[in-house]
Write a protein that holds these residues in place. Sequence first.
Motif, PDB file in Angstrom:
ATOM      1  N   ARG A  61       0.838  -1.217   0.000  1.00 54.48           N
ATOM      2  CA  ARG A  61       0.000   0.000   0.000  1.00 54.48           C
ATOM      3  C   ARG A  61       0.862   1.251   0.000  1.00 54.48           C
ATOM      4  N   ALA A  62       1.932   1.227   0.799  1.00 50.04           N
ATOM      5  CA  ALA A  62       2.821   2.383   0.854  1.00 50.04           C
ATOM      6  C   ALA A  62       3.472   2.622  -0.499  1.00 50.04           C
ATOM      7  N   ASN A  63       3.903   1.544  -1.158  1.00 53.71           N
ATOM      8  CA  ASN A  63       4.510   1.691  -2.490  1.00 53.71           C
ATOM      9  C   ASN A  63       3.489   2.217  -3.492  1.00 53.71           C
ATOM     10  N   LYS A  64       2.245   1.746  -3.370  1.00 54.85           N
ATOM     11  CA  LYS A  64       1.195   2.225  -4.262  1.00 54.85           C
ATOM     12  C   LYS A  64       0.962   3.721  -4.047  1.00 54.85           C
ATOM     13  N   LEU A  65       0.917   4.137  -2.759  1.00 61.61           N
ATOM     14  CA  LEU A  65       0.747   5.551  -2.459  1.00 61.61           C
ATOM     15  C   LEU A  65       1.946   6.356  -2.947  1.00 61.61           C
ATOM     16  N   ASN A  66       3.157   5.803  -2.796  1.00 56.89           N
ATOM     17  CA  ASN A  66       4.344   6.497  -3.298  1.00 56.89           C
ATOM     18  C   ASN A  66       4.276   6.655  -4.812  1.00 56.89           C
ATOM     19  N   PHE A  67       3.790   5.635  -5.500  1.00 57.17           N
ATOM     20  CA  PHE A  67       3.656   5.719  -6.948  1.00 57.17           C
ATOM     21  C   PHE A  67       2.645   6.799  -7.324  1.00 57.17           C
ATOM     22  N   LEU A  68       1.489   6.816  -6.633  1.00 59.39           N
ATOM     23  CA  LEU A  68       0.482   7.849  -6.911  1.00 59.39           C
ATOM     24  C   LEU A  68       1.020   9.237  -6.571  1.00 59.39           C
ATOM     25  N   TYR A  69       1.745   9.336  -5.482  1.00 60.55           N
ATOM     26  CA  TYR A  69       2.357  10.609  -5.097  1.00 60.55           C
ATOM     27  C   TYR A  69       3.345  11.066  -6.175  1.00 60.55           C
ATOM     28  N   THR A  70       4.138  10.146  -6.670  1.00 63.03           N
ATOM     29  CA  THR A  70       5.110  10.478  -7.720  1.00 63.03           C
ATOM     30  C   THR A  70       4.395  10.936  -8.984  1.00 63.03           C
ATOM     31  N   ILE A  71       3.323  10.242  -9.350  1.00 66.93           N
ATOM     32  CA  ILE A  71       2.545  10.644 -10.539  1.00 66.93           C
ATOM     33  C   ILE A  71       1.965  12.043 -10.320  1.00 66.93           C
TER      34      ILE A  71
END
Length: 170
Positions: A61-71
């Motif tokens: 979940r954290a990696n998914k949020l980091n990916f969305l944050y990066t996008i």
Amino acid sequence: MAQERQNYKRVKSSNYSRTAYVSGNTVKKLYVSQPVQRPDVEREDELARRTRKREKARIHRANKLNFLYTIGVSLIVAAIFGICYQYLNLQTSVKNNAAEVSKLEVQYNSLKETNDELEDRINAGINLDDVYDIAVNELGMIYPNKSQVVDYESAESEYVKQYKDISASN
């Protein structure tokens, strides 16, 4: 066999596991007891497995949020870049238009000076006495009487447009 069991001595090692040894110079048979599975250990293993699973899910979940944050950050940076690009284009356009306006003002002033010079030459070439003489003698024009002059005051403009004849009674 009872005799053999008495010869075995059990000791605790540094890692707290149980081992058996035989005193004497020959070892006949190694007797090691199987570890007993306790329900607490199984429960602890299950809890550890669940904890690892939850930790993996949390990391995912954290990696998914980091990916969305990066996008999201990338989109914001792209928008800012686009706005800056448009701003620089507008600044360039304003500079070009200012230069064009400056050129046109110079051209306008030059044309105005030329026009004023031509008007002065035309006015200098006109003899008003000759115009008056031709108007009175050849064309038969005369100055109007006071009764023929109608005064009209207008606050809006400097000239009057006459759309129909003014009657003599006014």
